[in-house]
Write an enzyme that holds these catalytic residues in place. Structure first.
Site, PDB file in Angstrom:
ATOM      1  N   CYS A   1       5.123 -11.406  36.596  1.00 46.00           N
ATOM      2  CA  CYS A   1       4.486 -11.970  35.409  1.00 46.00           C
ATOM      3  C   CYS A   1       5.475 -11.944  34.246  1.00 46.00           C
ATOM      4  CB  CYS A   1       3.244 -11.158  35.052  1.00 46.00           C
ATOM      5  SG  CYS A   1       1.828 -11.457  36.152  1.00 46.00           S
TER       6      CYS A   1
ATOM      7  N   HIS B   1      -0.648 -15.411  37.338  1.00 47.39           N
ATOM      8  CA  HIS B   1      -0.722 -14.435  38.423  1.00 47.39           C
ATOM      9  C   HIS B   1      -1.717 -14.825  39.506  1.00 47.39           C
ATOM     10  CE1 HIS B   1      -0.256 -10.353  40.092  1.00 47.39           C
ATOM     11  NE2 HIS B   1      -1.556 -10.383  40.320  1.00 47.39           N
TER      12      HIS B   1
ATOM     13  N   HIS C   1       4.668 -16.547  44.847  1.00 48.24           N
ATOM     14  CA  HIS C   1       6.127 -16.572  44.869  1.00 48.24           C
ATOM     15  C   HIS C   1       6.620 -16.860  46.274  1.00 48.24           C
ATOM     16  CE1 HIS C   1       5.503 -12.557  46.541  1.00 48.24           C
ATOM     17  NE2 HIS C   1       6.775 -12.535  46.904  1.00 48.24           N
TER      18      HIS C   1
ATOM     19  N   GLN D   1      10.555 -16.782  48.732  1.00 50.06           N
ATOM     20  CA  GLN D   1      11.816 -16.068  48.861  1.00 50.06           C
ATOM     21  C   GLN D   1      12.862 -16.992  49.500  1.00 50.06           C
ATOM     22  OE1 GLN D   1      11.541 -11.797  50.147  1.00 50.06           O
ATOM     23  NE2 GLN D   1       9.422 -12.343  50.586  1.00 50.06           N
TER      24      GLN D   1
END
Length: 371
Positions: free
Chosen positions: A82, A143, A196, A198
């Site tokens: 955040c 979020h 998110h 990666q």
């Protein structure tokens, strides 16, 4: 990457690189991120990962013992993805942002280069540092949203960020494969709930990519054609497992799908990776990708958020790059609203997959839940 997105590169307190990918004001002009600094007192990242080659399979296994202490399912108040705010400093110094990419604080890869040696001095077990790089991609400052909820321009910015990082990481010494992915859901094993993805830049070609490459080479030797192109053409002709098709992309459930929910999103053109996509392809991809992730979430009645992995398979950097083409594999280990697909003896020990459904049923359901 088009002019619509601005990249601003900075450093975190421990020296890790952070890149803002901005598509709205005041960020896209650079005014909101130009003078931001990470004021935390952080020790340097010490990636001690090493790789050992399994003599039975020839595969490299990575050992990253330092990751045992990584952040695990923090509350929203303490979320490191955040934006920073008064009294709470996160991994992202900005008080707001569009999309951010930064080096992982607890990387699986990224040990300093060094020579190869042997475990116990025995030639059976070559060992070397797990070089490479691991990055985190924060899709949004919100979020609680899902990727499928992102506005279309923001979804496109994420794709541009993944493409830009694929190109940059592919140029690093010793990197042989760049892998972009999203793990979603505690059932998958996520340690952060914030939306998110990666990026792993491997110093070797992982086993799955090597298998794809070997099969593609064999098909080329026998037929003179591209294996993945032939599969796409066959799936579009049959139509029974086709979920969606556009001008530059198609989505289908593969005829030998392993997972209870699985769909492949494939470009019509032979391209090696995300960086090679043109502007129209990226535009359509943003729409199709959001749509498919939304369908996966609606697949099981009564389930609000289906756990999934979205894995971007890209061509290796070196030998064989011309044989493998880009595709996205989206899959879930959920097999019913209240049940998971466990990889038990046959799958885990022998690698012999047993499915609880059929690809045709999966495709039918994915077509039914289109909006």
């Amino acid at each position: 990457m088009g002019a619509r997105v601005r990249q601003t590169v900075t450093r975190l307190a421990d020296g890790r690189e952070l890149i803002y990918f901005d598509d709205t004001e005041p960020f896209v002009s650079g005014a909101a991120t130009r003078d931001l600094h990470d004021g935390r007192d952080l020790p340097p990242v010490a990636a001690t990962s090493e790789m050992r080659r399994d003599p039975l399979t020839g595969e490299w296994v990575t050992f990253a013992a330092h990751r045992m202490d990584r952040t695990f399912l923090p509350s929203a108040v303490d979320c490191p993805l955040c934006p920073s705010r008064a009294g709470v400093r996160s991994e992202i110094p900005a008080g707001d942002y569009d999309v951010v990419v930064f080096e992982n604080r607890f990387p699986s890869l990224g040990a300093p280069p060094a020579g190869e040696d042997l475990v116990d001095g025995d030639g059976l077990w070559p060992r070397r540092p797990a070089t490479g790089r691991c990055e985190v991609v924060a899709f949004t400052p919100d979020h609680d949203v899902r990727f499928a909820d992102l506005a279309l321009p923001r979804a496109r910015t994420v794709i541009d960020a993944l493409a830009a990082r694929t190109a940059a990481l592919s140029r690093l010494p010793d990197v042989q494969q760049v892998f972009c992915f999203e793990n979603r859901g505690v059932e998958i094993g996520v340690t952060l709930q914030h939306p998110h993805g990666q990026i792993y830049a491997y110093p070797f070609v992982p086993p799955r990519s090597q298998t794809l490459l070997d099969r593609a080479r064999e098909h080329r030797r026998r037929t003179g054609r591209s294996l993945q192109s032939d599969i796409l053409d066959a799936e579009r002709r049959a139509g029974t497992r086709l979920v969606w098709s556009g001008d530059t992309w198609s989505a289908y459930v593969p005829a030998a799908a392993r997972w209870p929910v699985e769909v492949h999103l494939v470009p019509h053109r032979d391209v090696p990776d995300l960086a090679a996509l043109g502007e129209p392809e990226r535009d359509e991809l943003a729409r199709a990708y959001r749509d498919l992730l939304g369908r996966v979430d609606r697949f099981f009645p009564g389930v609000d958020r289906t756990p999934y992995i979205a894995a971007w398979h890209q061509a290796p950097i070196g030998a064989g790059r011309e044989e493998v083409r880009l595709f996205c594999q989206i899959f879930s280990l959920r097999r019913a609203p209240d049940k998971l697909k466990y990889l038990a003896g046959s799958e885990s020990a022998m690698g012999a997959w047993i499915s609880d459904t059929t690809p045709e049923r999966i495709a039918t359901r994915l077509r039914e839940v289109a909006t």
